[in-house]
Design an enzyme around this catalytic site. Structure first.
Site, mmCIF file in Angstrom:
data_model
loop_
_atom_site.group_PDB
_atom_site.id
_atom_site.type_symbol
_atom_site.label_atom_id
_atom_site.label_comp_id
_atom_site.label_asym_id
_atom_site.label_seq_id
_atom_site.Cartn_x
_atom_site.Cartn_y
_atom_site.Cartn_z
ATOM 1 N N ARG A 107 7.080 5.769 1.546
ATOM 2 C CA ARG A 107 6.057 6.770 1.871
ATOM 3 C C ARG A 107 5.207 6.280 3.056
ATOM 4 O O ARG A 107 4.925 7.031 3.988
ATOM 5 C CB ARG A 107 5.143 7.015 0.660
ATOM 6 C CG ARG A 107 3.990 7.961 0.985
ATOM 7 C CD ARG A 107 2.943 7.952 -0.124
ATOM 8 N NE ARG A 107 3.304 8.751 -1.269
ATOM 9 C CZ ARG A 107 3.071 10.072 -1.383
ATOM 10 N NH1 ARG A 107 2.497 10.727 -0.398
ATOM 11 N NH2 ARG A 107 3.408 10.714 -2.474
ATOM 12 N N ALA A 164 0.861 -1.195 0.000
ATOM 13 C CA ALA A 164 0.000 0.000 0.000
ATOM 14 C C ALA A 164 0.888 1.232 0.000
ATOM 15 O O ALA A 164 1.803 1.329 0.817
ATOM 16 C CB ALA A 164 -0.894 0.008 1.232
ATOM 17 N N HIS A 165 0.657 2.124 -0.928
ATOM 18 C CA HIS A 165 1.464 3.349 -0.963
ATOM 19 C C HIS A 165 0.762 4.540 -1.598
ATOM 20 O O HIS A 165 1.327 5.632 -1.626
ATOM 21 C CB HIS A 165 2.768 3.098 -1.715
ATOM 22 C CG HIS A 165 2.569 3.012 -3.206
ATOM 23 N ND1 HIS A 165 2.061 1.901 -3.816
ATOM 24 C CD2 HIS A 165 2.790 3.918 -4.196
ATOM 25 C CE1 HIS A 165 1.990 2.113 -5.122
ATOM 26 N NE2 HIS A 165 2.419 3.317 -5.379
ATOM 27 N N ARG A 166 -0.449 4.358 -2.130
ATOM 28 C CA ARG A 166 -1.095 5.484 -2.830
ATOM 29 C C ARG A 166 -1.271 6.661 -1.884
ATOM 30 O O ARG A 166 -1.740 6.496 -0.747
ATOM 31 C CB ARG A 166 -2.472 5.083 -3.375
ATOM 32 C CG ARG A 166 -2.465 4.021 -4.437
ATOM 33 C CD ARG A 166 -2.831 4.595 -5.810
ATOM 34 N NE ARG A 166 -1.653 5.046 -6.510
ATOM 35 C CZ ARG A 166 -0.809 4.247 -7.186
ATOM 36 N NH1 ARG A 166 -1.013 2.963 -7.267
ATOM 37 N NH2 ARG A 166 0.239 4.766 -7.790
ATOM 38 N N ASP A 170 -2.932 -1.565 -3.222
ATOM 39 C CA ASP A 170 -3.444 -0.393 -3.948
ATOM 40 C C ASP A 170 -2.505 -0.036 -5.103
ATOM 41 O O ASP A 170 -2.625 1.018 -5.711
ATOM 42 C CB ASP A 170 -3.674 0.796 -3.004
ATOM 43 C CG ASP A 170 -2.393 1.339 -2.367
ATOM 44 O OD1 ASP A 170 -1.290 0.865 -2.706
ATOM 45 O OD2 ASP A 170 -2.509 2.244 -1.514
#
Ligand code: UD1
Ligand code: UDP
Length: 363
Positions: free
Chosen positions: A235, A202-204, A279
């Site tokens: 991130r 997950a990084h969006r 994501d």
């Protein structure tokens, strides 16, 4: 001498441009390879150039962490200088990052044609920086290499000026080219605590920069009906640290946090897992490759990869903890048969793109 400039800046661009770089070298078209510097950590950038055995970039930059606007602006400035100096016959960019838009803008303002690999994707979600980047890049590109007919139709609907070609997605080429090597070389499974697991990423920005969503993801992974292996994007790690919950997440019995992995290790985890919860954009596509074929739960509100959903590989489950948990349980119970035919092409997208470039630019 006429040359094609290939520009990458982030992890997925290197992975998706690797087959294009190989096909260009085979075709003997002169190549200028550039890293525009958006990603800069070794394990988000140089690691991929080394393990995919790509040439060292002829020009490399380091942009570091800035706001969206400043990052884009800084890349425009150094790419403009480089383009003026090297004057390539064509600039090839891939995907939807800030580096892609910055490079395309710098090129078009100098009258240098742009070829956009993976053109025409649309999430229709204007919260996403990627949606701004891909839309704008498509409208200033001379050649649009759309991975599917769905993408082609979006481009036609928007009356883009450039020429559109449907080529497949080069990520399928990449999975096919690298999985056999990964299975020989990677030792990642020796480090995994669980025999059966879900693979998560997950990084969006619109997810992990929103604390409510970030918390929902972490709680879902902690309570998941199957252990979760989670290579963490920088991130996301930064956001967890800022919110003082990173240490707590690392101690969860059901979750194994890993640093960002090299491509070969990641491919092996994808191949071995029971399902993918993500994501990411590229991972939705990779899961459909004939040698991969994994169910993907897309932890987002929308996807620009509807082909993976339509083909039965992916499901957009939203970002709420209960919805993610329910979908994970259902996926474990169903064990459904996934189609053989990938919606993103047959693994020859890069060859097609290079053949088209040869014809268009009469190399
Ligand atoms: C970018 C792309 C995204 C793509 C992703 C691939 C945009 C708008 N986003 O998101 O589409 O899916 O790359 O992974 O272009 N960081 C590091 N080291 C690095 C890179 C990033 O520590 O090498 C951290 C920094 O805190 C940085 C943050 O991650 O501020 C975000 O990096 P950035 O490149 O702006 O966006 P990504 O989230 O990586
Ligand atoms: N990937 C990787 N190591 C990791 C996580 C992902 O090599 O730890 C690969 C993955 O297989 C895919 C690409 O990186 O090819 C996806 O990158 P990311 O999710 O960062 O970006 P997106 O595709 O969402 O733009």
């Amino acid at each position: 001498m006429k040359a094609v400039m290939v520009v990458v800046g982030t992890r997925p661009e290197i992975i998706k441009m690797a087959p294009v770089i190989r096909a260009l070298r085979r075709s003997k078209i002169p190549l200028i390879f550039v890293h525009c510097g958006q990603h800069y950590d070794y394990n988000m950038s140089q690691q991929f150039i080394e393990e995919l055995e790509l040439p060292m970039p002829d020009y490399g930059y380091r942009v570091k962490a800035y706001s969206q606007g400043a990052q884009t602006a800084r890349i425009i400035i150094h790419m403009e200088q480089l383009l003026k100096k090297t004057l390539p016959a064509l600039v090839l960019v891939e995907g939807d990052t800030n580096g892609v838009l910055a490079t395309a803008l710098a090129a078009v303002k100098l009258g240098i044609p742009v070829g956009h690999v993976e053109a025409g994707l649309r999430s229709l979600d204007l919260r996403m920086p990627e949606e701004h980047n891909r839309r704008l890049t498509d409208h200033i590109s001379t050649y649009l290499f759309a991975p599917t007919e769905t993408a082609e139709n979006s481009l036609k609907r928007e009356n883009v000026w450039g020429k559109i070609y449907v080529t497949g997605n080069t990520v399928i080429d990449s999975v096919i080219q690298h999985l056999p090597i990964a299975e020989k070389k990677s030792k990642i499974l020796e480090n995994i605590r669980f025999e059966k697991f879900a693979l998560a990423t997950a990084h969006r920005a619109e997810n992990v920069d929103d604390f409510a969503v970030l918390k929902s993801f972490m709680e879902a992974f902690a309570e998941a009906p199957i252990p979760v292996v989670y290579p963490m994007h920088p991130r996301t790690k930064k956001r967890l640290q800022q919110n003082k919950i990173y240490v707590k997440i690392r101690e969860l019995a059901n979750v194994q946090i890993l640093p960002p992995l090299g491509y070969l290790d990641f491919l092996v985890l994808m191949r071995k897992c029971e399902m993918i919860v993500t994501d990411s954009g590229g991972i939705q596509e990779e899961a459909t490759a004939p040698c991969m074929r994994k169910p993907v739960l897309v932890i987002r509100l929308s996807t620009e990869r509807p082909e993976a959903v339509k083909a039965g590989f992916a499901e957009v489950v939203g970002v709420e903890k209960q919805k993610i948990l329910k979908a994970m349980k259902r996926t474990l119970e169903q064990q459904k048969e996934l189609p053989e035919k990938p919606p993103y092409g047959d693994g020859n997208a890069a060859e097609k793109i290079v053949m088209l470039i040869k014809e268009e630019l009469t190399f």
